[in-house]
Design a protein around this motif. Structure first.
Motif, PDB file in Angstrom:
ATOM      1  N   LEU B 201       0.834  -1.212   0.000  1.00 29.70           N
ATOM      2  CA  LEU B 201       0.000   0.000   0.000  1.00 29.70           C
ATOM      3  C   LEU B 201       0.865   1.257   0.000  1.00 29.70           C
ATOM      4  O   LEU B 201       0.526   2.255  -0.652  1.00 29.70           O
ATOM      5  CB  LEU B 201      -0.943  -0.009   1.212  1.00 29.70           C
ATOM      6  CG  LEU B 201      -2.162  -0.933   1.066  1.00 29.70           C
ATOM      7  CD1 LEU B 201      -2.859  -1.146   2.417  1.00 29.70           C
ATOM      8  CD2 LEU B 201      -3.151  -0.353   0.052  1.00 29.70           C
ATOM      9  N   LEU B 204       2.202   1.698  -3.561  1.00 30.78           N
ATOM     10  CA  LEU B 204       1.195   2.150  -4.524  1.00 30.78           C
ATOM     11  C   LEU B 204       0.802   3.607  -4.290  1.00 30.78           C
ATOM     12  O   LEU B 204       0.518   4.334  -5.233  1.00 30.78           O
ATOM     13  CB  LEU B 204      -0.048   1.250  -4.447  1.00 30.78           C
ATOM     14  CG  LEU B 204       0.149  -0.167  -4.999  1.00 30.78           C
ATOM     15  CD1 LEU B 204      -0.964  -1.097  -4.514  1.00 30.78           C
ATOM     16  CD2 LEU B 204       0.204  -0.147  -6.526  1.00 30.78           C
ATOM     17  N   THR B 205       0.761   4.030  -3.045  1.00 27.14           N
ATOM     18  CA  THR B 205       0.285   5.387  -2.722  1.00 27.14           C
ATOM     19  C   THR B 205       1.438   6.342  -2.429  1.00 27.14           C
ATOM     20  O   THR B 205       1.206   7.540  -2.266  1.00 27.14           O
ATOM     21  CB  THR B 205      -0.630   5.364  -1.485  1.00 27.14           C
ATOM     22  OG1 THR B 205       0.138   4.929  -0.351  1.00 27.14           O
ATOM     23  CG2 THR B 205      -1.814   4.431  -1.691  1.00 27.14           C
ATOM     24  N   ARG B 206       2.668   5.815  -2.358  1.00 25.52           N
ATOM     25  CA  ARG B 206       3.859   6.599  -1.972  1.00 25.52           C
ATOM     26  C   ARG B 206       3.637   7.269  -0.611  1.00 25.52           C
ATOM     27  O   ARG B 206       4.255   8.307  -0.323  1.00 25.52           O
ATOM     28  CB  ARG B 206       4.190   7.674  -3.013  1.00 25.52           C
ATOM     29  CG  ARG B 206       4.405   7.141  -4.411  1.00 25.52           C
ATOM     30  CD  ARG B 206       4.775   8.253  -5.383  1.00 25.52           C
ATOM     31  NE  ARG B 206       4.272   7.970  -6.717  1.00 25.52           N
ATOM     32  CZ  ARG B 206       4.229   8.852  -7.718  1.00 25.52           C
ATOM     33  NH1 ARG B 206       4.673  10.084  -7.528  1.00 25.52           N
ATOM     34  NH2 ARG B 206       3.751   8.518  -8.884  1.00 25.52           N
ATOM     35  N   ALA B 207       2.730   6.730   0.181  1.00 21.43           N
ATOM     36  CA  ALA B 207       2.336   7.410   1.418  1.00 21.43           C
ATOM     37  C   ALA B 207       3.104   6.902   2.623  1.00 21.43           C
ATOM     38  O   ALA B 207       3.593   5.781   2.660  1.00 21.43           O
ATOM     39  CB  ALA B 207       0.845   7.242   1.659  1.00 21.43           C
ATOM     40  N   GLN B 208       3.199   7.781   3.581  1.00 20.45           N
ATOM     41  CA  GLN B 208       3.825   7.454   4.849  1.00 20.45           C
ATOM     42  C   GLN B 208       2.836   6.672   5.710  1.00 20.45           C
ATOM     43  O   GLN B 208       1.623   6.827   5.577  1.00 20.45           O
ATOM     44  CB  GLN B 208       4.239   8.745   5.537  1.00 20.45           C
ATOM     45  CG  GLN B 208       5.233   9.550   4.696  1.00 20.45           C
ATOM     46  CD  GLN B 208       5.183  11.022   5.016  1.00 20.45           C
ATOM     47  OE1 GLN B 208       4.102  11.612   5.087  1.00 20.45           O
ATOM     48  NE2 GLN B 208       6.334  11.610   5.230  1.00 20.45           N
ATOM     49  N   TYR B 209       3.379   5.850   6.630  1.00 23.52           N
ATOM     50  CA  TYR B 209       2.532   4.979   7.439  1.00 23.52           C
ATOM     51  C   TYR B 209       1.455   5.771   8.191  1.00 23.52           C
ATOM     52  O   TYR B 209       0.304   5.359   8.281  1.00 23.52           O
ATOM     53  CB  TYR B 209       3.379   4.183   8.437  1.00 23.52           C
ATOM     54  CG  TYR B 209       4.308   3.164   7.801  1.00 23.52           C
ATOM     55  CD1 TYR B 209       4.274   2.922   6.431  1.00 23.52           C
ATOM     56  CD2 TYR B 209       5.200   2.436   8.565  1.00 23.52           C
ATOM     57  CE1 TYR B 209       5.120   1.987   5.849  1.00 23.52           C
ATOM     58  CE2 TYR B 209       6.045   1.492   7.994  1.00 23.52           C
ATOM     59  CZ  TYR B 209       6.004   1.275   6.640  1.00 23.52           C
ATOM     60  OH  TYR B 209       6.837   0.342   6.068  1.00 23.52           O
ATOM     61  N   MET B 212      -1.325   6.679   5.900  1.00 20.81           N
ATOM     62  CA  MET B 212      -2.092   5.505   5.461  1.00 20.81           C
ATOM     63  C   MET B 212      -3.133   5.090   6.497  1.00 20.81           C
ATOM     64  O   MET B 212      -4.273   4.824   6.143  1.00 20.81           O
ATOM     65  CB  MET B 212      -1.149   4.337   5.190  1.00 20.81           C
ATOM     66  CG  MET B 212      -0.474   4.428   3.836  1.00 20.81           C
ATOM     67  SD  MET B 212       0.185   2.827   3.324  1.00 20.81           S
ATOM     68  CE  MET B 212       1.634   2.739   4.349  1.00 20.81           C
ATOM     69  N   VAL B 218      -8.151   2.746   3.443  1.00 21.37           N
ATOM     70  CA  VAL B 218      -6.820   2.162   3.268  1.00 21.37           C
ATOM     71  C   VAL B 218      -6.452   1.337   4.502  1.00 21.37           C
ATOM     72  O   VAL B 218      -5.926   0.226   4.386  1.00 21.37           O
ATOM     73  CB  VAL B 218      -5.768   3.262   2.986  1.00 21.37           C
ATOM     74  CG1 VAL B 218      -4.357   2.697   3.053  1.00 21.37           C
ATOM     75  CG2 VAL B 218      -6.030   3.884   1.613  1.00 21.37           C
ATOM     76  N   PHE B 221      -8.293  -1.855   4.331  1.00 24.13           N
ATOM     77  CA  PHE B 221      -7.709  -2.742   3.311  1.00 24.13           C
ATOM     78  C   PHE B 221      -6.472  -3.423   3.885  1.00 24.13           C
ATOM     79  O   PHE B 221      -6.271  -4.622   3.703  1.00 24.13           O
ATOM     80  CB  PHE B 221      -7.355  -1.926   2.065  1.00 24.13           C
ATOM     81  CG  PHE B 221      -7.572  -2.655   0.767  1.00 24.13           C
ATOM     82  CD1 PHE B 221      -8.824  -3.141   0.422  1.00 24.13           C
ATOM     83  CD2 PHE B 221      -6.527  -2.836  -0.132  1.00 24.13           C
ATOM     84  CE1 PHE B 221      -9.029  -3.808  -0.786  1.00 24.13           C
ATOM     85  CE2 PHE B 221      -6.726  -3.497  -1.342  1.00 24.13           C
ATOM     86  CZ  PHE B 221      -7.975  -3.986  -1.665  1.00 24.13           C
ATOM     87  N   THR B 260       7.994   5.480   4.981  1.00 22.80           N
ATOM     88  CA  THR B 260       7.424   4.777   3.831  1.00 22.80           C
ATOM     89  C   THR B 260       8.142   3.431   3.739  1.00 22.80           C
ATOM     90  O   THR B 260       9.177   3.234   4.370  1.00 22.80           O
ATOM     91  CB  THR B 260       7.623   5.544   2.510  1.00 22.80           C
ATOM     92  OG1 THR B 260       9.023   5.751   2.312  1.00 22.80           O
ATOM     93  CG2 THR B 260       6.916   6.891   2.545  1.00 22.80           C
ATOM     94  N   SER B 261       7.586   2.505   2.963  1.00 28.00           N
ATOM     95  CA  SER B 261       8.131   1.146   2.973  1.00 28.00           C
ATOM     96  C   SER B 261       9.346   1.005   2.067  1.00 28.00           C
ATOM     97  O   SER B 261       9.564   1.795   1.150  1.00 28.00           O
ATOM     98  CB  SER B 261       7.059   0.149   2.541  1.00 28.00           C
ATOM     99  OG  SER B 261       6.757   0.314   1.170  1.00 28.00           O
ATOM    100  N   ILE B 298      -4.983  -8.660  -5.278  1.00 24.73           N
ATOM    101  CA  ILE B 298      -5.061  -7.398  -6.011  1.00 24.73           C
ATOM    102  C   ILE B 298      -3.838  -6.530  -5.697  1.00 24.73           C
ATOM    103  O   ILE B 298      -3.300  -5.855  -6.585  1.00 24.73           O
ATOM    104  CB  ILE B 298      -6.393  -6.640  -5.759  1.00 24.73           C
ATOM    105  CG1 ILE B 298      -6.483  -5.386  -6.620  1.00 24.73           C
ATOM    106  CG2 ILE B 298      -6.595  -6.257  -4.312  1.00 24.73           C
ATOM    107  CD1 ILE B 298      -6.562  -5.622  -8.096  1.00 24.73           C
ATOM    108  N   LEU B 299      -3.365  -6.577  -4.452  1.00 24.11           N
ATOM    109  CA  LEU B 299      -2.157  -5.805  -4.124  1.00 24.11           C
ATOM    110  C   LEU B 299      -0.961  -6.312  -4.935  1.00 24.11           C
ATOM    111  O   LEU B 299      -0.183  -5.526  -5.483  1.00 24.11           O
ATOM    112  CB  LEU B 299      -1.865  -5.877  -2.622  1.00 24.11           C
ATOM    113  CG  LEU B 299      -2.814  -5.073  -1.730  1.00 24.11           C
ATOM    114  CD1 LEU B 299      -2.523  -5.343  -0.248  1.00 24.11           C
ATOM    115  CD2 LEU B 299      -2.713  -3.569  -2.012  1.00 24.11           C
ATOM    116  N   MET B 302      -1.347  -5.241  -8.619  1.00 26.42           N
ATOM    117  CA  MET B 302      -1.094  -3.808  -8.826  1.00 26.42           C
ATOM    118  C   MET B 302       0.389  -3.492  -8.661  1.00 26.42           C
ATOM    119  O   MET B 302       0.962  -2.729  -9.445  1.00 26.42           O
ATOM    120  CB  MET B 302      -1.948  -2.976  -7.862  1.00 26.42           C
ATOM    121  CG  MET B 302      -3.429  -3.019  -8.217  1.00 26.42           C
ATOM    122  SD  MET B 302      -4.468  -2.133  -7.013  1.00 26.42           S
ATOM    123  CE  MET B 302      -4.097  -0.442  -7.469  1.00 26.42           C
TER     124      MET B 302
END
Lengths: 324, 324
Positions: B201, B204-209, B212, B218, B221, B260-261, B298-299, B302
């Motif tokens: 996640l 895909l979203t370039r987002a920080q934990y 998220m 999210v 999910f 981020t991951s 799906i993850l 994607m």
């Protein structure tokens, strides 16, 4: 109609869509003024508008300005091509310069722009469904890679004017296929389904349509987004055949194998996306209407995070990273 | 143990994880050789390894080489830190230079690396679960933003050697907390759950934990991905408490708000991700075991598209784009 009878056309929000249709009109002899960003306007003033595409590779002389007042002078027809996030703001910007008999054609994604324009400035815009694959690839340059046609119709319950036939003729003589319909809502929702199937998934994966549909889980996810969109459309009074629109989506991917969505482009450029008008609208109306839209909801949530990340463009050199 | 009793340590795959743990060991007096990419090796030879982090900001003199043969010379302990996509290849590369009594510690994500190493070269690697947030931010420079501890244990059914206590002592004296466990599979799956919740996640979203988990869809999910991972772990004989691991995931996001991951980093750098060892492993085992894993699937799909897109890095100047 003879050439000298064409109305003055103003393109509000001359990005790829506005430049393509405005450019094709100008090329056919219609008087057009593009209203857009300074970089594009300057390039177009200097060298004309470059259309590099399927049908033509040409530089087209066309008036371009950053000024709403100048762009709208004497305009009888306005191609309203702004991103849906800017609908109200752009409507209010043009309001002071609108001639009383000017026709606004909303060449936008989503199904509610005419309502939003009406709520903002009490004008009755004509919903116009756009099928085109185009992108601004340099200042003053639009690259055209697919279709380029319009569907126009009156919004149900609104005044059935002006006569749309002369407008359709104006587009047709400019090599822009333009179909009139008495059920524009169905056409808007049909396009909406395609946007809801591909735009968000393409933005999240940066993938081309052809690759997306080859991935079974991604294709299935897109089909679930379609099913939710069809269910919300039905509750809104627009009955679409789910198998037919799924088939249309698959055909689209076959025809536009190498395409990515405008939403993917928005993310790549760090711009706001139209997610609120697409899957976001489906999720929002679904909630109001008691229709479950889990796929739309997760796509919206993920795109909103991605959008925020892309807008920030946090530099790679100052990372804060997670567990390996 | 006295300092001169520490074994020679070789770090295979000296990226962020390898450089952090190898650097901390070297700093404490353990003889270490890092085996990595030329750019890092050259910078480390010139100026030492820079660790910029929570505990220390230091340049650490440490041997570094691009040569497996040189790096493994006299090595009694090997920190095996390659990405899981390279497990077999790296195992085969080190095989000719492995001393018969050398201990391989697999400091890798996922739950099957020891099996894969064994299948490739018949060596019994010690699974070592890593908790660290670190990133190579320049040649020879690792930035450390969170934790930095290890959990080691014998794999069930394999030889219970070597004695892990001296190895744990070596890490502890280097300010690397190192816990021994007699149930390493549970620790691997616990870390796996966190990776499966966030890595894809975040990519895909370039987002920080932190961002998220603030997004309800999210977060939900991610929780569904956790549930699927817990179900597959249970079928594999590892019983985790779902509420406990969900809670652990939420605590992680609170503690590492700005993280981020590593998968997001891989995508940003156009490198292959570890998706096949994380959600991909869950989906694959789920299929074999008859456990539904739709969110994992799906993850995975994607991320695979995104990975392919990022590897290609199709230039923005030659686009083929979709319907607006």
């Amino acid at each position: 109609m003879r050439t000298n009878q064409w109305p003055q056309v103003a393109v509000v929000g001359a990005g790829a869509v506005g430049c393509y249709f405005g450019g094709m009109l100008a090329r056919s002899g219609v008087p057009v003024r593009l209203i857009g960003r300074a970089a594009h306007v300057e390039a177009i003033a200097r060298e004309g508008l470059s259309i590099d595409g399927l049908r033509i590779q040409e530089r087209i002389p066309v008036a371009a300005t950053t000024s709403i007042a100048e762009g709208l002078r004497d305009a009888g027809v306005i191609l309203f091509c702004v991103k849906t996030v800017s609908t109200e703001a752009a409507a209010r910007e043009i309001e002071p310069f609108l001639a009383p008999d000017a026709t606004i054609l909303s060449l936008q994604n989503g199904v509610d722009n005419a309502d939003r324009i009406h709520a903002a400035i009490q004008a009755h815009a004509i919903p116009t469904v756009v099928y085109v694959a185009a992108e601004m690839t340099a200042a003053g340059s639009v690259t055209h890679t697919g279709r380029g046609d319009l569907i126009m119709g009156y919004r149900a319950g609104w005044p059935q004017r002006p006569d749309l036939k002369p407008l359709a003729s104006m587009f047709e003589q400019a090599e822009i296929p333009c179909r009139l319909t008495d059920d524009i809502a169905r056409e808007q929702w049909t396009k909406m389904v395609l946007n809801c199937a591909y735009n968000a998934l393409s933005a999240l994966t940066r993938a081309q349509y052809g690759r997306m549909v080859q991935s079974e889980p991604v294709r299935d996810f897109g089909v679930r987004a379609i099913a939710e969109t069809v269910a919300v459309a039905r509750a809104e009074g627009v009955v679409l055949s789910e198998p037919a629109v799924v088939e249309a989506a698959m055909v689209l991917a076959e025809k536009m194998t190498a395409a990515t969505s405008s939403m993917a482009q928005d993310i790549a450029r760090g711009r706001p996306t139209e997610i609120d008008s697409l899957n976001g609208y489906v999720a929002c109306r679904g909630k109001a209407l008691g229709i479950a839209t889990p796929v739309s909801e997760i796509l919206v949530a993920m795109v909103k995070l991605l959008e925020e990340s892309a807008l920030k463009r946090r530099p790679m050199s100052s990372p804060a990273n997670g567990l390996s």
